[in-house]
Design an enzyme around this catalytic site. Structure first.
Site, PDB file in Angstrom:
ATOM      1  N   ASP A  64       0.746  -0.963   0.206  1.00  0.00           N
ATOM      2  CA  ASP A  64       0.095  -0.234   0.543  1.00  0.00           C
ATOM      3  C   ASP A  64       1.089   1.243   0.077  1.00  0.00           C
ATOM      4  OD1 ASP A  64      -1.368   2.371   0.029  1.00  0.00           O
ATOM      5  OD2 ASP A  64      -2.310   1.368   2.358  1.00  0.00           O
ATOM      6  N   ILE A  65       1.024   1.517  -1.397  1.00  0.00           N
ATOM      7  CA  ILE A  65       1.694   2.637  -1.250  1.00  0.00           C
ATOM      8  C   ILE A  65       1.551   4.069  -0.578  1.00  0.00           C
ATOM      9  CG2 ILE A  65       2.756   1.997  -3.550  1.00  0.00           C
ATOM     10  CD1 ILE A  65       1.270   4.499  -4.684  1.00  0.00           C
ATOM     11  N   ASN A  91       1.690   4.953 -11.366  1.00  0.00           N
ATOM     12  CA  ASN A  91       0.046   4.666 -12.176  1.00  0.00           C
ATOM     13  C   ASN A  91      -0.753   4.879 -11.165  1.00  0.00           C
ATOM     14  OD1 ASN A  91      -1.628   3.867 -14.197  1.00  0.00           O
ATOM     15  ND2 ASN A  91      -1.881   1.688 -12.989  1.00  0.00           N
ATOM     16  N   TYR A 155     -10.953  14.720  -7.447  1.00  0.00           N
ATOM     17  CA  TYR A 155     -10.155  13.477  -8.887  1.00  0.00           C
ATOM     18  C   TYR A 155     -10.112  14.492  -9.642  1.00  0.00           C
ATOM     19  CZ  TYR A 155      -9.742  10.282 -12.073  1.00  0.00           C
ATOM     20  OH  TYR A 155      -8.730   9.880 -13.384  1.00  0.00           O
ATOM     21  N   ALA A 157      -9.259  17.756  -9.361  1.00  0.00           N
ATOM     22  CA  ALA A 157      -8.118  18.554  -9.308  1.00  0.00           C
ATOM     23  C   ALA A 157      -6.706  17.856  -8.612  1.00  0.00           C
ATOM     24  CB  ALA A 157      -9.110  19.224  -7.654  1.00  0.00           C
ATOM     25  N   LYS A 159      -5.439  15.205 -10.334  1.00  0.00           N
ATOM     26  CA  LYS A 159      -5.187  14.605 -11.147  1.00  0.00           C
ATOM     27  C   LYS A 159      -4.195  16.384 -11.943  1.00  0.00           C
ATOM     28  CE  LYS A 159      -5.666  10.300 -11.892  1.00  0.00           C
ATOM     29  NZ  LYS A 159      -3.996   9.001 -12.013  1.00  0.00           N
TER      30      LYS A 159
END
Length: 254
Positions: A64-65, A91, A155, A157, A159
């Site tokens: 879990d990053i 990604n 979402y 925002a 990106k």
């Protein structure tokens, strides 16, 4: 990709997050075909194993990053395997339908942790190795990083933030020979909509509506997007940095 092996990135060491499905899986496979050694990272070990099945160049790491210390562990794992790191592909990300009326601090925080904070900490941990290799970072954004998305503004925002990080890091790291670019896919076939918790009927309607708005008349495939992730990472692209490449079937034109 044609499916044939090539050597654009022969023996390069690559990390792809979100490698268990969709664009991440396609990217891990495309890098392996291009001659790279790949660490595919994701939360679901079974999905990662499906990505790596039959591909000895792909090693998987379930992580879990967003967890404390996880970004450094991911980078250390890749460098421990191969002694170097040439490419980081950020990604992994979450798509969240969140109208303003339904927004709360917890949901916003979780979205930003995965879409903005984790890529930043991964890039930070990778930086010494990318400097040594004069490597590359590719951030996977979305056409909605520069288009409004009612009902999912946070979402969009997140990106948009990732795209601005891309441009700023590109300037910051250019003197070190580290290139930073982003890819902004349009609507692409993946598990993202279902993972957002939407009912099947709603997901299918969204897909039909999206396809109807795209000039080329269809949603993209993960493989079509992955090809450009590899191209932005490859030696042939060594004079490209700070760019956000839109791959969206012409949606940007509408």
């Amino acid at each position: 990709m044609t499916g044939r092996p090539d050597d654009r990135l022969q023996d390069h060491a690559v990390i792809v997050t979100g490698a268990g499905s969709g664009i991440g899986r396609a990217a891990a496979l495309a890098f392996a075909r291009a001659g790279a050694r790949v660490l595919g990272v994701g939360r679901r070990v079974d999905a990662l194993r499906r990505t790596a099945a039959g591909h000895p160049a792909i090693t998987v790491l379930a992580a879990d990053i967003t967890a404390e210390g996880a970004p450094q562990t991911v980078i250390d794992t890749a460098v421990g395997l191969w002694g170097r790191l040439d490419v980081l592909v950020n990604n992994a990300g979450a798509t969240a339908a969140m109208p303003l009326a339904d927004a709360d601090a917890g949901r916003i925080g979780r979205l930003l942790a995965l879409n903005v904070t984790a890529p930043s900490l991964l890039a930070h941990a990778a930086l010494p190795h990318l400097r040594a290799a004069k490597g590359a970072i590719v951030n996977v954004s979305s056409t909605y990083g520069h288009r409004p998305l009612p009902g999912a503004a946070h979402y969009a925002a997140s990106k948009a933030a990732l795209e601005q990080l891309t441009r700023s890091w590109a300037l910051e790291l250019a003197a070190d020979g580290v290139r930073v670019n982003a890819l902004a896919p349009g609507p692409t076939e993946s598990e993202a909509l279902a993972a957002a918790g939407l009912p099947d009927a709603v997901v299918e309607q969204i897909k039909r509506d999206e396809a109807a708005r795209i000039p080329l008349g269809r949603r993209g495939t993960p493989e079509e997007v992955a090809e450009w992730i590899v191209r932005l990472s490859a030696p042939a692209a060594t004079w490209i940095t700070g760019q956000v490449l839109t791959v969206d079937g012409g949606l940007e034109l509408t």
